[in-house]
Structures are given as C-alpha cells and as structure tokens.
Design an enzyme around this catalytic site. Structure first.
Site, PDB file in Angstrom:
ATOM      1  N   ASP A 459      53.511 -14.759  31.261  1.00  0.00           N
ATOM      2  CA  ASP A 459      53.567 -15.835  32.243  1.00  0.00           C
ATOM      3  C   ASP A 459      54.150 -15.434  33.587  1.00  0.00           C
ATOM      4  O   ASP A 459      53.936 -16.140  34.577  1.00  0.00           O
ATOM      5  CB  ASP A 459      54.339 -17.014  31.656  1.00  0.00           C
ATOM      6  CG  ASP A 459      53.549 -17.710  30.553  1.00  0.00           C
ATOM      7  OD1 ASP A 459      52.310 -17.625  30.569  1.00  0.00           O
ATOM      8  OD2 ASP A 459      54.165 -18.319  29.663  1.00  0.00           O
ATOM      9  N   TYR A 547      51.216 -25.087  29.155  1.00  0.00           N
ATOM     10  CA  TYR A 547      52.558 -25.143  28.568  1.00  0.00           C
ATOM     11  C   TYR A 547      53.593 -25.502  29.617  1.00  0.00           C
ATOM     12  O   TYR A 547      53.504 -25.078  30.777  1.00  0.00           O
ATOM     13  CB  TYR A 547      52.934 -23.808  27.926  1.00  0.00           C
ATOM     14  CG  TYR A 547      52.869 -23.853  26.414  1.00  0.00           C
ATOM     15  CD1 TYR A 547      53.785 -24.607  25.693  1.00  0.00           C
ATOM     16  CD2 TYR A 547      51.888 -23.164  25.717  1.00  0.00           C
ATOM     17  CE1 TYR A 547      53.725 -24.665  24.306  1.00  0.00           C
ATOM     18  CE2 TYR A 547      51.814 -23.220  24.328  1.00  0.00           C
ATOM     19  CZ  TYR A 547      52.748 -23.975  23.632  1.00  0.00           C
ATOM     20  OH  TYR A 547      52.683 -24.045  22.262  1.00  0.00           O
ATOM     21  N   HIS A 596      50.097 -18.745  17.478  1.00  0.00           N
ATOM     22  CA  HIS A 596      50.588 -17.873  18.532  1.00  0.00           C
ATOM     23  C   HIS A 596      52.087 -17.648  18.371  1.00  0.00           C
ATOM     24  O   HIS A 596      52.787 -18.434  17.715  1.00  0.00           O
ATOM     25  CB  HIS A 596      50.293 -18.432  19.928  1.00  0.00           C
ATOM     26  CG  HIS A 596      50.801 -19.812  20.149  1.00  0.00           C
ATOM     27  ND1 HIS A 596      50.198 -20.934  19.618  1.00  0.00           N
ATOM     28  CD2 HIS A 596      51.869 -20.273  20.856  1.00  0.00           C
ATOM     29  CE1 HIS A 596      50.850 -22.015  19.983  1.00  0.00           C
ATOM     30  NE2 HIS A 596      51.881 -21.651  20.724  1.00  0.00           N
ATOM     31  N   ASP A 605      73.338  -8.840  32.706  1.00  0.00           N
ATOM     32  CA  ASP A 605      74.148  -7.740  33.232  1.00  0.00           C
ATOM     33  C   ASP A 605      75.608  -8.135  33.070  1.00  0.00           C
ATOM     34  O   ASP A 605      76.185  -8.824  33.909  1.00  0.00           O
ATOM     35  CB  ASP A 605      73.793  -7.507  34.709  1.00  0.00           C
ATOM     36  CG  ASP A 605      74.527  -6.311  35.298  1.00  0.00           C
ATOM     37  OD1 ASP A 605      75.501  -5.835  34.681  1.00  0.00           O
ATOM     38  OD2 ASP A 605      74.151  -5.861  36.397  1.00  0.00           O
ATOM     39  N   ASN A 743      65.427   7.928  27.913  1.00  0.00           N
ATOM     40  CA  ASN A 743      66.329   9.056  28.178  1.00  0.00           C
ATOM     41  C   ASN A 743      67.619   8.973  27.365  1.00  0.00           C
ATOM     42  O   ASN A 743      68.443   9.890  27.418  1.00  0.00           O
ATOM     43  CB  ASN A 743      66.658   9.150  29.664  1.00  0.00           C
ATOM     44  CG  ASN A 743      67.176   7.832  30.230  1.00  0.00           C
ATOM     45  OD1 ASN A 743      67.332   6.850  29.502  1.00  0.00           O
ATOM     46  ND2 ASN A 743      67.449   7.825  31.523  1.00  0.00           N
ATOM     47  N   GLU A 745      70.598   7.483  27.384  1.00  0.00           N
ATOM     48  CA  GLU A 745      71.853   7.771  28.061  1.00  0.00           C
ATOM     49  C   GLU A 745      73.046   7.217  27.292  1.00  0.00           C
ATOM     50  O   GLU A 745      72.913   6.283  26.496  1.00  0.00           O
ATOM     51  CB  GLU A 745      71.849   7.159  29.460  1.00  0.00           C
ATOM     52  CG  GLU A 745      70.864   7.814  30.415  1.00  0.00           C
ATOM     53  CD  GLU A 745      70.946   7.186  31.804  1.00  0.00           C
ATOM     54  OE1 GLU A 745      71.387   7.892  32.730  1.00  0.00           O
ATOM     55  OE2 GLU A 745      70.588   6.011  31.953  1.00  0.00           O
TER      56      GLU A 745
END
Length: 841
Positions: A459, A547, A596, A605, A743, A745
């Site tokens: 979406d 929706y 679905h 964060d 990677n 980390e």
C-alpha cells in the site's frame, strides 16, 4: 497542519460559576488536606488551543485553564495527602449551578475544534510537515529549472517530465540530536521531491533533496542504498494514467456491449447511467520492466467492490504512448479468451456459458450502509449511545505538531508517502524513541480468477499516507477531539487540503489502570484504591481503495505506548466460481471473498536512556532441583533464560518460529534504583504469518515480512524498509530489507532500530458484508517500560480514588481523591459513592 475553528459560549454563566468556585475555594483552604495545609500543586491541565466550553469553574471559555483552578474536594496535595471527605449530601448552591450549566447544552457545546495559534516549539518544528507555501515554493523552484524540463500533466501521453510528490525530508538523526540535545542550530529545512522523467530516451524516476526552505535555491539527487536507480515502469500510478486506462478500456469493451448489457444490465462503453467501473490489480506483470495490469469490471453502485460481473481483462500499458496499449488476455466466467472480439463472437454464436446477474438492488442493495433488519431484543439503536466528554477541559496540550500528555511529549507528522511518523518521543523529559513510524502495509491474496491470483498489494505504492480523508466527529473520533487538517502534494498540480485528517482525544479505557480491593475476609474491607484508566489517542486513517486502515498511537500515563491498526472497509472480492471456495467464502450470489494475509511494518528507533543500547530476549525454562526444606523431595520451577543478541542476524526473529515473550532494549550503562539495566520492552499483539515462501519472486519486495522482529544499527541509508516503487517492481525492489541485516553488524551498545511486523490472516465470511468490522481485526504492539523507572510513573496521576472505612460497622467512609467530586456534565447525576461490604443476605 491547520485546525478547525472554536465555539463561543456564555461569559455570564462562567462568571457565576467562577464566583461559586472562589467561594468554595475559600472554604476549602481551611479544610484538612486543603490548600491551607502544605499548599496546592496544580495539575497542568489544558492546552494552548481553545478549550471546549464546558461550564466548569476551572475554565474560561475559549482559553486555557486558570492556574490552580481546583474544585471543592480536589485537594492537590504535595505528598500522599488528598482531600479527606465524608460521604454526605452535596452543597445545595453547587447543585443549583450545576443544574443551570446542564440546562444550556446547546449554548456551550462539548464539541470544540481547537485552533491553537502558538507555533510549535523549535524541537518539534524541525519535524513538521511542509506548509502549503513551502510545497508551492518547491514546485515553483523545480519548474523554474530549465534542465529538468518539467511540465504540467496534459495530453494523451506519459512521455512528460512531471513532479509527482513533494514532502518533508527529515533531518539526519545526528543533526537533529545536535539541535535537540546539544543546543546546536536547527537543521536546514529540506523537501523530498519525486520526479517522473518520461520525456527522455531512457525514462526513469529520480528523487531530489530541495532546499533550504522556505526559499529553495538548490537541489541534489537522493540515492537509494546500493545506488539502485528507479526504473520508469516501477513508478506508482497517476490520475493521468488512470484516465488513459479508462479510455483504453472503453474502447476494448465496445465489442462486449451486448454481452454486458444482457447479462448485467450495465456496460462500460459510451455509458451515462447503469455504468461499469473497474479495479486494477498489482503488481503489474510477472517480471521487472513490465506494466501489465489485470482489471476487474464491476457494476458502479454504492459499494461497487462487491459487484464483480465476471469479466477481467489484462491490459499492457507499458509504453508512454497509449496508442500502443493493448489487451493481451480476457477472462469471463471461468474461461480465458485471447481478445474481447473472440469473447463477443462466442456470445453472438450462442456458444458461451454466460452468468446472468440479478439486479443489484433486489430486494435491497446488499453493499450499502443503509440499516435493514431488526435486533430481536428490541433494545434501542435509534438514540445516541455513550459519548466521550471532557468535564474540566482538555488534559493534553497541542502546540503545532508537538503533543504533550501526562509524562509524554512527542512531535508528529503525516507523510504523504507512508503515513504517520513520530519523532523525539519522551516520557518525563527522557527520550524513549527517536522515531516511530509506519513503513508499509500489505495484503497478499489467493483466488481462482487471474486478478485474484495476481493480487499482492503493497500500500505504500498507492500513496498510503496521501489518502487521509476527513474523519467524522462522533464516528471516526469523539466529538470533543481536536481535528487537524493536512496538506499533500501527491499526484497533483499543487497542495491539496485534507480536512480533519488527524484527530487527538483522551479516551476513557473503561478499565482501571490499576485497582485493588483489600478485603478483611469478614464481610468488610481495609481499603479500596483505584486509578482511572485513560489514554491519549493520536489517530488518522488511510483509505487505500477498498480497505480503510485506522492508525492509532495510544499514550498511557504509566509510560506505555501502543501502536495499533484496525482494518475495515470493503473486502477485495472477485467473481464466484465453483473452484473459488478453495480460496475463500461465497458471500453473495456471484461474489467470493478472497483469502488474504495482512502484514504491517513499523520502524521503532529506540533510544532507551541514550543512544547506546543492547538487545536481549528473555523467556522461562524449567529446572528440577532438590527441595532445600524437604530432604528427598524435588521442586520444578521456572527460571529466567536471558539471551543477549549480539549481531543483526541473531536479532532477526523469523515468522514461523516461537517468538520469545520478552524483547528487551536496554542501556547497560544506566541502572534504575534497584540495580537493573533500564530497558523498554516490545510486546507484539499479532498473529502474523508468511505471505509467500522465502525468496519466491514477489516475496523479495517484502523481505521484512520474514521476521516478527529485526534489529539493526541505525543507518541513514536504511531510513525506510519499503518504498513507493516496491509495489510495481517487487522482483528487483528499490529497497530490499534483507540487505539491512546481511552484513550482520554488532548491535551491542549501539544506536539500534527495531523493525516490527504485525498482521493477521483474513478469511472473508458472510459477516464481512457490507464491510469488515473492526472488532477482532486490529493488530499492533506495545512499548512497555521494563525497570526503566523505579516504580510505576502513573503514581503521579491525580485520577486516583482511595476509600477507607472509619468505623467497624462501615457506616462512615473516608474518600480521598485529587479530582473534583463529580463530573456531572457528562456523568450520571449521582455523586461518587462506595459501600464495600459484602454481608450475608
């Protein structure tokens, strides 16, 4: 963002109420636990916005609550002491004034749309969405650069260079923290601009950073991780392309006029009434570079999503010149045809198995919201139900894009591209998260028709944040909410104002935040104590075609934050065939509700007591040990199994595997009073499942959907887990999430980002007609403190009530509370009362 206007009310009434308040305040100052004992600590209630005109003594109409404006019986003490009150009849004078206030509901409405004029604080303003003036400035600046060759969309060709999107380009985290925490200058304000370069030999899509605002004078290209370019075929759809699709479809269905008219009573070509419409499916093809779309034809009635007619066409529209577009395949009632002409010829010869559809309005239009039927109990539904009100005014503060409530403060914006985004989320001044944002919402389908089996919606590729239509007071948000307007420049020539696209309101949760009844086990009790349950809600919606997603962030006074999404609206339905039941439920005569899976992705964060965080999981194991107080006996008991996750791969927790029940982000260098690392916990509320096998074609475009949770180091090059372009090129996605953790980390003592996946399986059923309902169709997650504080921070809330018996027979009760005795403006006229006994009868 703008806000709607306010309502005036009667100053004489408020003067009377303020006189009564002053009288009662004078009486209270000499009462035990009142202002004469240790002074009043006023609650910071109110907002820079105009308050709702509730006729209560603490408020003046259209302004902020007066400092120290308590009600008799409030007693905002400095320690544990509140007002001590014996349960007794109310003061007659107060009752008279409250009745007077109640008699004027139409003159002093509970509904108030705030209109704060105060600018947001500098910290929040760096994250504020672009103003209409800034959006126009970016547009005009870019159109004035001759090397870009931009033009307004026009004509019958897509071979043009056009501006598609302008929105805020947030500052880098380093620059923002230098300003927020280090006192540095505010980062220069910039815009993100998306341009479709269709008028060149190798068309492409390029994004630019444009600034500084409000008077831009330069631009530079923005690069995706790995330097990947955006192919022109990956671009989102525009209204211009839809208009060209409409004309192409009208021409393609001209040979099918008789078939459609005879079997459905509707048609597409040359239609003015009883028309057909279409829904388009994505991704648009089977491989990179394609732009071939399956189109479902539907009768254009209210709720047309539930009215497929059994005809689907595959249209190739890759070429910028629509004269080169062509229908490549046709599906009708379970059969495939090479062209509309072949289908029409079969019908004319009488060799076609046709589907004769009944009139959609007989006996009633099943896809409408118009009420029908009756509840057998006979209970009333034609009167208003319970409402939310604010008896002493708003308890949150909203200044521009900064929101404050209880201990919480945050900045917010509504991205045109992907929706709600929070920044600088703090509790009692300490940052908990730098960013919390919606990244993507997907729905992958199965079915028997070609359109159904091709449907894999991402979406963000449909401008999920730009379809934030008006919220209805009393339905989408309580009437007392603060409503905010937003402006989008998405697939338009200039900014568009979306009224009431966001709302903010305090919600009574209907359950105590905390409570305890301390029984004496002899028919009485030692005390009762409870804290009212409230949360502040920040809400918006995204109507992505059929929706409707309702996006909520809830802030609780105990330091808990909840991110939640409700799914509602119309199901994505296709034409029913006998084989269709393998892929869903028959929900009407010719309608299949297709199975679905919904997945939603969030970015969190976290900055838990600083940016240096570590991640560990915790669950229980069982041990079988000798019983130290009974020789020879054994004890089986749980113990805490902690597992530090030291690298990005170790912190990628896959769907399909058991999810540890405690997901902890901590600052190992910061301890609470009891010696624990201060931490926050992510708690899922989801039953997500995989949408495709790992690595299968389109699954690469939603690689984040492989994990309940992934944890990575913060990188500016990994700002988002999806993009506008993954929808139409999931095979070689512009943003590939797997590269974020490839990677591997170290994530010990680092600036960490949590990527959270939630979702649910939806097998449509008859009760999804006319719409999917919200109960049972919401998912999300909590951010919960885990030893972050020394105790529950909600002890600072004055919404507590404590009841203690004063004699052995429980005939006298002492009630201690820190809020006014009653809220009769929106409550039962009876004052608070309590008994607490449970004698035999």
């Amino acid at each position: 963002m703008g806000m709607s206007g306010t309502f005036p009310c009667l100053s004489p009434l408020l003067s009377l109420l303020n006189l009564e308040f002053d009288r009662r305040k004078a009486i209270k100052s000499t009462a035990p636990g009142g202002e004469g004992v240790g002074g009043v600590v006023p609650l910071p209630i109110g907002t820079a916005a105009a308050e709702p005109c509730n006729p209560t003594p603490a408020l003046t109409c259209g302004g902020v609550e007066e400092p120290g404006g308590g009600e008799a019986g409030t007693g905002l003490g400095t320690g544990q002491s509140g007002t001590h009150r014996r349960l007794r009849p109310q003061v007659p004078g107060t009752m008279h004034l409250l009745r007077l206030a109640w008699a004027l509901p139409t003159l002093c409405l509970l509904v108030a749309h705030a209109d704060p004029t105060a600018a947001p604080p500098n910290g929040a303003s760096i994250f504020a969405d672009l103003t209409p003036a800034e959006l126009r400035a970016v547009r005009d600046f870019l159109r004035g650069r001759p090397e870009l060759g931009l033009s307004a969309r026009s004509g019958d060709t897509l071979a043009q260079n056009t501006l598609f999107l302008v929105e805020l380009l947030p500052p880098t985290k380093r620059a923002a923290l230098r300003h927020l925490d280090g006192g540095g200058p505010a980062p220069r304000r910039q815009a993100r601009a998306v341009i479709f370069f269709g008028a060149q030999a190798e068309p492409n899509v390029t994004e630019f950073a444009v600034g500084p605002l409000p008077r831009p004078r330069s631009y530079r290209p923005l690069r995706f991780k790995g330097g990947r370019a955006v192919p022109f075929a990956s671009r989102p759809m525009t209204m211009q392309e839809y208009d060209l699709l409409h004309h192409a479809l009208a021409a393609a269905t001209e040979p099918l006029y008789r078939l459609l008219r005879d079997t459905t009573g509707f048609w597409y070509h040359n239609c003015t009434q009883r028309c057909l419409t279409f829904s388009d499916i994505a991704p648009r093809g089977l491989a990179p570079g394609e732009r071939r779309t399956w189109l479902i034809l539907q009768r254009f009635v209210e709720g047309f999503f539930l009215h497929p007619v059994g005809l689907e066409l595959l249209l190739d529209h890759r070429d910028p010149d629509p004269r080169r577009w062509a229908v490549q395949s046709v599906w009708y009632n379970g059969q495939y045809f090479s062209s509309p002409q072949e289908l029409a010829e079969r019908y004319e010869r009488g060799t076609l198995a046709v589907a004769q559809l009944p009139d959609p309005a007989a006996p009633h239009l099943f896809s409408t919201y118009i009420p029908r039927g009756r509840f057998t109990t006979g209970t009333a539904t034609d009167v208003h139900g319970a409402k939310v009100c604010e008896p002493q005014g708003r308890r949150y503060r909203l200044r521009g894009n900064q929101l404050q409530y209880s201990g919480w403060s945050l900045a917010f914006r509504l991205r045109s591209s992907a929706g709600l985004q929070l920044f600088d989320v703090r509790f009692n001044g300490e940052r908990v998260a730098y960013e919390l944002s919606v990244q993507e919402a997907i729905a992958f389908y199965g079915g028997d028709t070609p359109a159904a089996m091709q449907t894999k919606y991402l979406d963000a590729g449909w401008g999920m944040g730009s379809v934030t239509y008006e919220l209805a007071p009393g339905i989408d948000c309580p009437e007392v909410s603060t409503f905010l307007d937003v402006h989008h420049l998405y697939d338009s020539e200039g900014p568009r104002r979306f009224r009431r696209a966001l709302c903010v309101f305090e919600l009574p949760t209907g359950v105590p935040l905390r409570r305890h009844f301390d029984s004496d086990f002899r028919g009485g009790f030692h005390f009762y104590a409870g804290l009212e349950g409230h949360a502040l809600v920040l809400r918006t919606t995204s109507t992505v075609y059929n929706y409707d997603y309702i996006w909520d962030v809830l802030l609780y006074p105990n330091g808990v934050l909840e991110a939640k999404v409700h799914a509602t609206g119309y199901i994505h339905a296709t034409f029913y065939t006998p084989r269709g039941r393998r892929y869903g439920s028959r929900v009407h005569s010719h309608v299949l509700g297709n199975v679905h899976t919904h997945l939603v992705h969030y970015k969190v964060d976290l900055d838990v007591a600083g940016t240096g965080n570590s991640f560990e999981t915790m669950d229980i194991s069982f041990e079988n040990v000798s019983n130290p107080w009974s020789p020879g006996a054994r004890v089986v008991q749980p113990w805490l199994r902690r597992q530090p996750r030291r690298t990005e791969r170790q912190a990628a927790l896959p769907l399909g595997a058991p999810l540890p029940r405690y997901l902890l982000f901590s600052n190992p260098r910061q301890r609470n009073r009891w010696g624990h690392a201060r931490a926050y916990r992510i708690q899922h509320r989801s039953h997500a499942g995989r949408v495709l096998p790992r690595g299968w074609k389109e699954e690469k475009g939603v690689a984040w959907g492989r994990y309940h949770l992934a944890v990575t180091r913060h990188r500016e090059s990994e700002a988002s887990s999806s993009s506008l372009y993954n929808q139409n090129n999931p095979w070689e996605p512009t943003v590939g999430f797997e590269s974020f953790i490839r990677n591997d980390e170290s994530i010990e003592n680092q600036d960490l980002v949590a990527w959270v996946t939630v979702g649910f399986l939806h097998v449509p059923h008859a009760e999804d007609i006319p719409n999917t309902a919200t109960p049972g169709n919401s998912v999300g997650f909590f951010l919960r403190p885990f030893n972050f504080f020394d105790e529950d921070p909600s002890v600072a809330s004055r919404s507590t009530v404590i009841v203690r018996p004063q004699d052995p027979n429980f005939t006298r009760l002492e009630v201690q509370r820190w809020t006014p005795d009653d809220a009769r403006l929106c409550m039962t006229p009876e004052p608070f009362s309590y008994n607490g006994t449970y004698w035999p009868v």
